[in-house]
Enzyme design. Sequence first.
Site, short mmCIF file in Angstrom:
data_model
loop_
_atom_site.label_atom_id
_atom_site.label_comp_id
_atom_site.label_asym_id
_atom_site.label_seq_id
_atom_site.Cartn_x
_atom_site.Cartn_y
_atom_site.Cartn_z
N HIS A 182 -1.31 39.47 -4.24
CA HIS A 182 -2.11 38.39 -4.84
C HIS A 182 -1.24 37.25 -5.34
O HIS A 182 -1.43 36.75 -6.47
CB HIS A 182 -2.98 38.94 -5.97
CG HIS A 182 -4.33 38.32 -6.01
ND1 HIS A 182 -4.94 37.95 -7.17
CD2 HIS A 182 -5.19 37.97 -5.03
CE1 HIS A 182 -6.12 37.42 -6.90
NE2 HIS A 182 -6.28 37.42 -5.60
N HIS A 217 -4.56 42.41 -16.84
CA HIS A 217 -4.13 42.43 -15.43
C HIS A 217 -4.70 43.71 -14.80
O HIS A 217 -5.91 43.92 -14.82
CB HIS A 217 -2.60 42.34 -15.41
CG HIS A 217 -1.97 42.08 -14.08
ND1 HIS A 217 -2.66 41.82 -12.94
CD2 HIS A 217 -0.64 42.03 -13.70
CE1 HIS A 217 -1.81 41.62 -11.92
NE2 HIS A 217 -0.57 41.75 -12.37
N LYS A 250 -14.44 39.67 -24.83
CA LYS A 250 -14.29 39.55 -23.37
C LYS A 250 -14.91 40.75 -22.66
O LYS A 250 -14.83 41.88 -23.15
CB LYS A 250 -12.81 39.47 -23.01
CG LYS A 250 -12.29 38.06 -23.06
CD LYS A 250 -10.92 37.95 -22.43
CE LYS A 250 -10.51 36.49 -22.36
NZ LYS A 250 -9.13 36.32 -21.93
N ILE A 251 -15.50 40.51 -21.53
CA ILE A 251 -16.07 41.58 -20.71
C ILE A 251 -15.06 41.86 -19.60
O ILE A 251 -14.84 41.02 -18.72
CB ILE A 251 -17.44 41.15 -20.12
CG1 ILE A 251 -18.37 40.62 -21.24
CG2 ILE A 251 -18.09 42.29 -19.36
CD1 ILE A 251 -18.66 41.60 -22.36
N MET A 252 -14.47 43.05 -19.66
CA MET A 252 -13.39 43.35 -18.72
C MET A 252 -13.90 43.47 -17.29
O MET A 252 -14.95 44.05 -17.04
CB MET A 252 -12.70 44.64 -19.14
CG MET A 252 -11.90 44.47 -20.41
SD MET A 252 -10.62 43.21 -20.17
CE MET A 252 -10.19 42.87 -21.84
N HIS A 256 -11.36 34.92 -13.64
CA HIS A 256 -10.14 34.88 -12.85
C HIS A 256 -9.48 33.52 -12.96
O HIS A 256 -10.17 32.51 -12.96
CB HIS A 256 -10.41 35.22 -11.37
CG HIS A 256 -9.19 35.76 -10.72
ND1 HIS A 256 -8.20 34.96 -10.24
CD2 HIS A 256 -8.78 37.04 -10.53
CE1 HIS A 256 -7.24 35.72 -9.76
NE2 HIS A 256 -7.56 36.98 -9.93
N ASP A 307 -11.48 44.13 -10.07
CA ASP A 307 -11.42 45.35 -10.88
C ASP A 307 -12.79 45.91 -11.25
O ASP A 307 -12.94 47.11 -11.44
CB ASP A 307 -10.62 45.09 -12.17
CG ASP A 307 -9.17 44.88 -11.84
OD1 ASP A 307 -8.62 45.66 -11.04
OD2 ASP A 307 -8.57 43.91 -12.36
N ARG A 351 14.27 30.25 -14.87
CA ARG A 351 14.55 30.07 -16.29
C ARG A 351 13.84 28.80 -16.72
O ARG A 351 14.41 27.70 -16.62
CB ARG A 351 16.06 29.99 -16.50
CG ARG A 351 16.59 30.30 -17.90
CD ARG A 351 16.06 29.36 -18.92
NE ARG A 351 16.67 29.54 -20.22
CZ ARG A 351 16.18 28.99 -21.32
NH1 ARG A 351 15.06 28.27 -21.26
NH2 ARG A 351 16.78 29.15 -22.48
N1 COA Z 1 -15.58 37.74 -20.63
C1 COA Z 1 -16.06 36.79 -21.45
N2 COA Z 1 -15.51 35.58 -21.55
C2 COA Z 1 -14.43 35.31 -20.81
C3 COA Z 1 -13.88 36.26 -19.93
C4 COA Z 1 -14.51 37.51 -19.86
N3 COA Z 1 -14.03 38.46 -19.03
N4 COA Z 1 -12.82 35.72 -19.29
C5 COA Z 1 -12.69 34.50 -19.78
N5 COA Z 1 -13.65 34.24 -20.70
C6 COA Z 1 -13.84 33.01 -21.44
C7 COA Z 1 -12.83 32.98 -22.58
O1 COA Z 1 -13.32 33.59 -23.74
C8 COA Z 1 -12.58 31.51 -22.72
O2 COA Z 1 -13.67 30.95 -23.42
P1 COA Z 1 -13.44 29.76 -24.47
O3 COA Z 1 -12.89 28.63 -23.65
O4 COA Z 1 -14.81 29.53 -25.03
O5 COA Z 1 -12.46 30.28 -25.46
C9 COA Z 1 -12.65 30.98 -21.29
O6 COA Z 1 -13.49 31.91 -20.59
C10 COA Z 1 -11.29 30.93 -20.61
O7 COA Z 1 -10.66 32.22 -20.71
P2 COA Z 1 -9.11 32.48 -20.66
O8 COA Z 1 -8.83 33.87 -21.15
O9 COA Z 1 -8.38 31.36 -21.33
O10 COA Z 1 -8.88 32.37 -19.10
P3 COA Z 1 -7.54 32.74 -18.37
O11 COA Z 1 -7.53 31.96 -17.11
O12 COA Z 1 -6.38 32.63 -19.28
O13 COA Z 1 -7.72 34.29 -18.11
C11 COA Z 1 -8.39 36.33 -17.27
C12 COA Z 1 -8.11 34.87 -16.93
C13 COA Z 1 -8.62 37.10 -15.97
C14 COA Z 1 -7.18 36.95 -17.99
C15 COA Z 1 -9.64 36.40 -18.18
O14 COA Z 1 -10.77 35.94 -17.47
C16 COA Z 1 -9.87 37.79 -18.72
O15 COA Z 1 -9.31 38.15 -19.76
N6 COA Z 1 -10.72 38.61 -18.04
C17 COA Z 1 -10.93 39.98 -18.43
C18 COA Z 1 -9.77 40.85 -17.97
C19 COA Z 1 -9.78 41.08 -16.49
O16 COA Z 1 -10.81 41.38 -15.92
N7 COA Z 1 -8.59 41.00 -15.89
C20 COA Z 1 -8.42 41.26 -14.47
C21 COA Z 1 -8.08 40.03 -13.74
S1 COA Z 1 -8.08 40.32 -11.97
#
Ligand code: COA
Length: 364
Positions: A182, A217, A250-252, A256, A307, A351
């Site tokens: 990825h 992740h 957050k909902i896991m 993305h 996931d 770096r």
């Molecule tokens: N459930 C609810 N809200 C979510 C969310 C989720 N799974 N993922 C993102 N959001 C919301 C955040 O709360 C944030 O809202 P805000 O702007 O009101 O604060 C906004 O969306 C942006 O989220 P952010 O965590 O900054 O995005 P990112 O690009 O940094 O993170 C992930 C991407 C994948 C880490 C994030 O979506 C996440 O934590 N998902 C859950 C974990 C997951 O499934 N990981 C596997 C990835 S393949």
Amino acid sequence: MSHYAPGLEGVIAGQTAICTVGREGNDLLYRGYSIVDLCAKNVPWEEVAFMLIWGGKPTPQQADQCRGMIVSHRGIPDSLKRVLESIPASATPMDVLRTGWSFLGNIHPEGAADEGEVVSRLVASGPTIIAWWYNHHRGQATRIDYPHADQGGYFLHALNGKMPSDDERRLMNTSMILYSEHAFNASTFTARVVTSTLSDMWSAIVAAVGALKGPLHGGANEEAMHLILKFKSPDDAERGVLEMLAKKEKIMGFGHRAYKVRDPRSDLIRHWAAKLAEKHRDLPYMAIAERIDQVMAREKKMFPNTDFYHAPAYYMSGIPIPLFTPIFAFARVAGWIAHIREQRAENRLIRPTEEYTGPEKREW
Ligand code: COA
């Protein structure tokens, strides 16, 4: 002029010829091959791994050779078996995998072994490491005499001591294709950072395992299943998820960084989860997962990532939840190795610079 991008979002941190993620919104290509095509044709994961690592589709002869290398490197030395047996049953399987590969790196360091051998050991040994430790603690022997090359089937056989069904093998092959690569995700970038210091392949892989473990992740597949198991019915799930969203939780398994339209891996694994749900009509997991999906689309305009539906698919296949993320690692090791080799070919120390936010100069 450089500017600060939190989480390195939008920063181009290197060039790669290995993978494109979401170039058209919802597509994923490995060296130009679409994952949709690879899954539809049920290409053996071992050939996908070969293509990622060595750069091209294997010839039939290379594919045979590759299968042979994998089968012959599944065994682990007795010294590693003793190490695994001394790790407590309460350990986190990703930590076990990290330790297993780290130990193996001492026995077969790069330099002493040629590149092909190190690559084969890394690609082949993960399932044995996890099955050996897991089975030891439940008083069960681990069988490494699986007659086929497919790694997913091998893992199920090593874990359960019985032949997986064709559907189970196919599900695992699809899953492993989807988890193989990825681009510059967190664990792969970690591997590239370690590689850029001219450190060895084992060290880069061990560091990548640590990064993959986190719930933001690879750990998200386990967290998604814990979430689904909290609910008794789809209605219960709807209520629960709305409450979580109201609390800004957050909902896991959703969201993305790279995909803007949809995660293309999600529908491919969802197909298998749905197939299993048809077989297990008494189990509510798929109906609960689908309701969570609907609520997230309606309330947050968010789609499931790979996931989310992996969770019910693995669970209904009888795989214990703590082993979900290690399977991700068994597959992603192909992508990590591909990136390590690419980083080495055009290396420059990684770096970045930083923005200082501490106190101004002062006297002690
Ligand atoms: N459930 C609810 N809200 C979510 C969310 C989720 N799974 N993922 C993102 N959001 C919301 C955040 O709360 C944030 O809202 P805000 O702007 O009101 O604060 C906004 O969306 C942006 O989220 P952010 O965590 O900054 O995005 P990112 O690009 O940094 O993170 C992930 C991407 C994948 C880490 C994030 O979506 C996440 O934590 N998902 C859950 C974990 C997951 O499934 N990981 C596997 C990835 S393949």
